[in-house]
Design a protein around this motif. Structure first.
Motif, PDB file in Angstrom:
ATOM      1  N   LEU B 100       0.836  -1.198   0.000  1.00  0.00           N
ATOM      2  CA  LEU B 100       0.000   0.000   0.000  1.00  0.00           C
ATOM      3  C   LEU B 100       0.869   1.246   0.000  1.00  0.00           C
ATOM      4  N   GLN B 101       0.319   2.307  -0.577  1.00  0.00           N
ATOM      5  CA  GLN B 101       0.998   3.599  -0.498  1.00  0.00           C
ATOM      6  C   GLN B 101       0.056   4.600   0.142  1.00  0.00           C
ATOM      7  N   CYS B 102      -0.852   5.206  -0.635  1.00  0.00           N
ATOM      8  CA  CYS B 102      -1.764   6.161  -0.001  1.00  0.00           C
ATOM      9  C   CYS B 102      -2.765   5.441   0.903  1.00  0.00           C
ATOM     10  N   GLY B 103      -3.099   4.220   0.559  1.00  0.00           N
ATOM     11  CA  GLY B 103      -3.943   3.395   1.430  1.00  0.00           C
ATOM     12  C   GLY B 103      -5.433   3.462   1.182  1.00  0.00           C
ATOM     13  N   ILE B 104      -5.894   4.298   0.263  1.00  0.00           N
ATOM     14  CA  ILE B 104      -7.353   4.429   0.132  1.00  0.00           C
ATOM     15  C   ILE B 104      -7.995   3.166  -0.437  1.00  0.00           C
ATOM     16  N   CYS B 105      -7.243   2.434  -1.238  1.00  0.00           N
ATOM     17  CA  CYS B 105      -7.798   1.205  -1.819  1.00  0.00           C
ATOM     18  C   CYS B 105      -7.664   0.015  -0.879  1.00  0.00           C
ATOM     19  N   CYS B 137      -6.184   0.164  -7.795  1.00  0.00           N
ATOM     20  CA  CYS B 137      -5.183   0.866  -6.992  1.00  0.00           C
ATOM     21  C   CYS B 137      -4.429   1.782  -7.933  1.00  0.00           C
ATOM     22  N   ARG B 138      -4.338   3.040  -7.565  1.00  0.00           N
ATOM     23  CA  ARG B 138      -3.654   4.006  -8.424  1.00  0.00           C
ATOM     24  C   ARG B 138      -2.201   4.231  -8.018  1.00  0.00           C
ATOM     25  N   CYS B 139      -1.749   3.610  -6.917  1.00  0.00           N
ATOM     26  CA  CYS B 139      -0.393   3.896  -6.437  1.00  0.00           C
ATOM     27  C   CYS B 139       0.553   2.712  -6.517  1.00  0.00           C
ATOM     28  N   THR B 140       0.141   1.605  -5.964  1.00  0.00           N
ATOM     29  CA  THR B 140       1.107   0.562  -5.615  1.00  0.00           C
ATOM     30  C   THR B 140       1.586  -0.243  -6.800  1.00  0.00           C
TER      31      THR B 140
HETATM   32  S1  FES Z   1      -2.440   2.618  -2.340  1.00  0.00           S
HETATM   33 FE1  FES Z   1      -3.203   4.421  -3.210  1.00  0.00          FE
HETATM   34  S2  FES Z   1      -4.825   3.698  -4.424  1.00  0.00           S
HETATM   35 FE2  FES Z   1      -3.925   1.888  -3.765  1.00  0.00          FE
END
Ligand code: FES
Ligand SMILES: Cc1cc2nc3c(=O)[nH]c(=O)nc-3n(C[C@H](O)[C@H](O)[C@H](O)COP(=O)(O)OP(=O)(O)OC[C@H]3O[C@@H](n4cnc5c(N)ncnc54)[C@H](O)[C@@H]3O)c2cc1C
Ligand code: FES
Lengths: 300, 161
Positions: B100-105, B137-140
């Motif tokens: 995870l990065q931002c964690g929203i997903c 997920c837009r980050c990981t």
């Molecule tokens: S960790 Fe940011 S959208 Fe998945």
């Protein structure tokens, strides 16, 4: 979301009474994966939402040797492919059930909802059509049964009248050496809407080298999912051969009247009809040969 | 204006009653009425999986369920995953694999992964990838998430919850 009243019913009669009393202002709620999105986005509106998941008949799924598969209109896709005997008996239906959305959509989305939503690209409809499925519709005047290919009349519109409810889909018991398949083309493997979808079903002779009959149905290439009757009929009596399959694919292309939109051009779609008709016929033939006459007897 | 209804549920093991209008989604109720804000809203139309919860054993998008539909339902949200003894094995492997990065997903992925392992304790990588196709997920990048789920499945041979 817009405000509406909600009623959870437990019988078909109760549903019909409520729907008929609202004169077109009520909507049936099955899995909600189309309806709730449409209500939220303002593409549809409702004064009353009638939740039918408490009606046993709409949530039942069972196989009967005489009557075939009785599929309650609100049975979620996930329950279909999680039922092993039924999944093994109807792989051509499971092709579609496992393509609709992701697993969390499949936990709620039903074939009944897919049919009543009447999208030209709906995945279950070509699969149902080639299985010769019928739709049992209840209304204030009683019940009627119509072939699935006659249910959709325009994009987003069915022949159901206000007050009517889809109760059940009936799929005839597979004949010996019957096989069916549904495939679609999408840019993404999962979670996408068909650019073209094709269903094919065949019944082969005892030696498995001739077609007794065949049915081909097309999605996303006409205002409604389409039975390409001539393409299927042309195979009846013919030897199973590349030439016969090629000919059926050409006839299916001729039956399509695709449009150009953001997911593909008309020309591309017509090509895809050819490709997918060939592929689904080959898959259906393979399943028919593998099925033989045996599994039909295993099913209760 | 339609009238509010009392809905009786069991959420994360506790009996919970709430009052809601028919037009409110389960997601809205969880976040705004019950203040269980671990369940996230991404798209609000079924495409991202951030709102996933498990309802009567079935993984669902809570944005596509009405609050009133939850009458008598048993629901698991992300708040119900860890126990007083510690994190759920999936939470642990997500941390260890930096899934995870931002964690929203993440809450949605965790609930999807839990639903998968509840059904299929020993999935293949392909099965994991298909099962998670409805979670965005837009980050990981998905690879670390898939590794974390596979690792949790391995460890479940030892720790069963
Ligand atoms: S960790 Fe940011 S959208 Fe998945
Ligand atoms: C993220 C996502 C991905 C999707 N992917 C696909 C896909 O790949 N392929 C595909 O074909 N579809 C897809 N869909 C659309 C949708 O999931 C399907 O059409 C689904 O089968 C609808 O079933 P439902 O039970 O949820 O229907 P609902 O939403 O409950 O109902 C759909 C419509 O039919 C009416 N209706 C429902 N049941 C009855 C009944 N018994 N009698 C009369 N009318 C009724 C409703 O009033 C509504 O107008 C997707 C949707 C989402 C949100
Ligand atoms: S918020 Fe429900 S799926 Fe995206």
């Amino acid at each position: 979301m817009q405000a509406f009243d909600y009623a959870r019913v437990s019988t078909v009669d109760e549903a019909v009474r409520l729907l008929a009393a609202r004169n077109g202002d009520a909507r049936v709620l099955s899995g909600g994966t189309d309806l709730l999105v449409a209500l939220r986005e303002g593409r549809d509106s409702a004064g009353l939402v009638v939740d039918v998941k408490g009606v046993p008949e709409l949530m039942e799924m069972f196989f009967d040797r005489g009557g075939g598969l009785m599929l309650g209109a609100a049975v979620p896709c996930q329950r279909m492919y999680s039922d092993e005997p039924i999944a093994q008996a109807f792989p051509g239906l499971m092709d579609a059930a496992s393509l609709i959305g992701g697993v969390q959509v499949q936990g709620r989305a039903s074939f009944g909802g897919n049919l009543c939503n009447a999208s030209p690209a709906a995945d279950s409809i070509p699969a149902l059509i080639v299985h010769k499925a019928t739709a049992v519709i209840a209304g204030p005047g009683g019940r009627r049964e119509v072939p699935v290919e006659e249910v959709c009349v325009a994009p987003g519109r069915t022949q159901l009248q206000p007050g009517e409810l889809l109760v059940q889909l009936r799929i005839p018991a597979p004949e010996p050496r019957f096989g069916a398949a549904y495939q679609r083309f999408t840019p993404r493997n999962e979670m996408d809407i068909a650019v073209v979808g094709v269903g094919a079903a065949v019944r082969l002779n005892a030696d498995g080298d001739h077609f007794e009959w065949a049915r081909i149905a097309l999605g996303a290439v006409a205002p409604t999912p389409l039975l390409a009757a001539e393409a299927g009929d042309a195979l009846a009596g013919k030897a199973v051969s590349e030439a016969a399959i090629e000919e059926a694919a050409r006839m299916a292309q001729a039956a399509a009247s695709p449009i150009t939109d953001m997911s593909g051009t008309a020309e591309f779609r017509r090509r895809l009809v050819g490709v997918l008709t060939r592929r689904t016929l080959v898959a259906a033939i393979e399943r028919a040969r593998r099925a033989g006459t045996h599994w039909n007897a295993d099913l209760r | 204006m339609s009238t509010k209804t009392i809905v009786h549920t069991t959420i994360n093991g506790d009996p919970v009653e709430f009052l809601c209008e028919p037009r409110q989604s389960l997601l809205e109720v969880l976040r705004e009425t019950l203040l269980l804000t671990g369940t996230k809203e991404g798209c609000n139309n079924g495409n991202c999986g951030a709102c996933n919860v498990i309802m009567d054993g079935v993984l669902v998008n809570s944005c596509l369920v009405l609050g009133v539909e939850a009458e008598d339902a048993t629901i698991t949200t992300i708040e119900g995953l860890a126990s007083p003894d510690g994190l759920h094995p999936l939470q642990q492997t997500f941390l260890e694999h930096a899934a995870l990065q931002c964690g929203i997903c993440t809450p949605g992925f965790l609930l999807s992964a839990k639903a998968l392992l509840d059904r299929n304790p020993d999935p293949t990588e392909t099965e994991v990838r298909y099962w998670l196709a409805g979670n965005l997920c837009r980050c990981t990048g998905y690879d670390k998430i898939v590794r974390a789920v596979l690792d949790a499945a391995d460890r479940r041979d030892r720790v069963t919850r």
